[in-house]
Every structure is written in structure tokens, then in C-alpha cells.
Design a protein around this motif. Structure first.
Motif, short mmCIF file in Angstrom:
data_model
loop_
_atom_site.label_atom_id
_atom_site.label_comp_id
_atom_site.label_asym_id
_atom_site.label_seq_id
_atom_site.Cartn_x
_atom_site.Cartn_y
_atom_site.Cartn_z
N VAL A 133 2.33 -8.13 -4.29
CA VAL A 133 3.06 -7.99 -5.55
C VAL A 133 4.52 -8.39 -5.34
O VAL A 133 5.19 -7.91 -4.43
CB VAL A 133 3.03 -6.53 -6.06
CG1 VAL A 133 3.85 -6.39 -7.33
CG2 VAL A 133 1.60 -6.08 -6.30
N ILE A 182 7.54 -4.92 -13.62
CA ILE A 182 8.25 -4.04 -14.55
C ILE A 182 7.57 -2.67 -14.65
O ILE A 182 7.80 -1.93 -15.60
CB ILE A 182 8.35 -4.68 -15.95
CG1 ILE A 182 6.95 -5.05 -16.49
CG2 ILE A 182 9.25 -5.91 -15.91
CD1 ILE A 182 6.94 -5.43 -17.96
N CYS A 242 4.57 -1.80 -15.33
CA CYS A 242 3.77 -1.61 -16.54
C CYS A 242 2.54 -0.75 -16.28
O CYS A 242 2.01 -0.13 -17.19
CB CYS A 242 3.38 -2.95 -17.14
SG CYS A 242 1.94 -3.70 -16.38
N GLY A 243 2.07 -0.76 -15.05
CA GLY A 243 0.97 0.13 -14.70
C GLY A 243 -0.42 -0.43 -14.90
O GLY A 243 -1.41 0.27 -14.69
N ALA A 244 -0.52 -1.68 -15.27
CA ALA A 244 -1.84 -2.26 -15.54
C ALA A 244 -2.65 -2.51 -14.28
O ALA A 244 -3.86 -2.25 -14.24
CB ALA A 244 -1.70 -3.57 -16.32
N CYS A 245 -2.01 -2.99 -13.24
CA CYS A 245 -2.79 -3.43 -12.06
C CYS A 245 -3.47 -2.27 -11.35
O CYS A 245 -4.62 -2.39 -10.93
CB CYS A 245 -1.92 -4.23 -11.11
SG CYS A 245 -0.43 -3.38 -10.56
N TYR A 286 1.36 2.45 -6.68
CA TYR A 286 2.77 2.34 -7.07
C TYR A 286 3.67 3.09 -6.10
O TYR A 286 3.28 4.13 -5.56
CB TYR A 286 2.95 2.89 -8.48
CG TYR A 286 1.97 2.28 -9.44
CD1 TYR A 286 2.11 0.97 -9.86
CD2 TYR A 286 0.87 3.01 -9.89
CE1 TYR A 286 1.20 0.39 -10.72
CE2 TYR A 286 -0.06 2.43 -10.74
CZ TYR A 286 0.11 1.12 -11.15
OH TYR A 286 -0.80 0.55 -11.98
N ALA A 309 4.58 -1.70 -8.42
CA ALA A 309 3.28 -1.88 -7.76
C ALA A 309 3.40 -2.47 -6.37
O ALA A 309 4.37 -3.17 -6.04
CB ALA A 309 2.40 -2.78 -8.62
N CYS A 329 -1.41 -8.99 -15.49
CA CYS A 329 0.01 -8.66 -15.25
C CYS A 329 0.90 -9.43 -16.21
O CYS A 329 0.88 -10.66 -16.22
CB CYS A 329 0.39 -8.98 -13.80
SG CYS A 329 2.14 -8.64 -13.50
N PRO A 330 1.71 -8.72 -17.00
CA PRO A 330 2.52 -9.41 -18.02
C PRO A 330 3.65 -10.24 -17.44
O PRO A 330 4.22 -11.08 -18.14
CB PRO A 330 3.06 -8.25 -18.87
CG PRO A 330 3.05 -7.08 -17.97
CD PRO A 330 1.87 -7.27 -17.06
N SER A 377 3.43 -11.05 -11.68
CA SER A 377 3.97 -10.58 -10.40
C SER A 377 2.91 -10.46 -9.31
O SER A 377 3.26 -10.27 -8.15
CB SER A 377 4.64 -9.22 -10.60
OG SER A 377 5.70 -9.32 -11.51
FE1 F3S Z 1 3.87 -4.52 -12.13
FE2 F3S Z 1 2.34 -6.37 -13.10
FE3 F3S Z 1 1.29 -4.30 -11.93
S1 F3S Z 1 4.24 -5.64 -14.00
S2 F3S Z 1 2.70 -2.61 -12.35
S3 F3S Z 1 2.55 -5.85 -10.98
S4 F3S Z 1 0.50 -5.33 -13.71
#
Ligand code: F3S
Length: 77
Positions: A6, A12, A14-17, A27, A33, A63-64, A67
């Protein structure tokens, strides 16, 4: 083979991964992440097993901020 890490500078939190691929990503204290698979410690040098490829791809696609880095060779972080 697949490897991942990562880019924490652009994550950012976002918590998706971690939701998509909890065996690969978790995290840090700030919610950023990192790769936790088999003690990889976000170095991108631990081979990800094939049964996690779908999770890996979904996490990278989701991932928005793009990253999540994935490659066929170990990274040199
Ligand atoms: Fe970060 Fe992307 Fe994961 S913004 S929390 S690496 S989905």
C-alpha cells in the motif's frame, strides 16, 4: 505469483481494502492501510496465494486513490 503493498502516502484511510481482503490488508494506528499477510509488513515481498487473488483484485479495484499496488514480481521497497 502476486505481490502487493500500500502506498501509504496516498491512502486516505477509507477502509475499503481491509473489508474486502482482511487476510491481506489491515490498518495502522491512524487507519492507514498496510499489508499484513504473513508478516509482510507492507514490504510487498510476500507471495500472495492464489486463493486470495480475487480478494486482492477486488481490493485494488476498489481503492478510491489507487493506493494498492499489485505486481507479478516482488517489490523493492
Ligand atoms: Fe487506503 Fe485505499 Fe485501503 S484509500 S484504506 S488503501 S482502499
Amino acid at each position: 505469483a502476486k505481490y502487493t503493498w500500500v502506498e501509504k502516502d496516498t491512502c486516505i484511510a477509507c477502509g475499503a481494502c481491509g473489508a474486502t481482503a482482511p487476510d491481506i490488508y489491515d490498518y495502522d494506528d491512524e487507519g492507514i492501510a498496510e499489508v499484513i499477510y504473513e508478516g509482510d509488513n507492507n514490504r510487498g515481498i510476500t507471495e500472495i496465494p492464489e486463493d486470495l487473488y480475487d480478494d486482492l483484485q477486488d481490493a485494488a479495484d476498489g481503492c478510491p486513490t489507487d493506493s494498492i499496488k499489485v505486481a507479478d514480481e516482488p517489490f523493492n521497497n
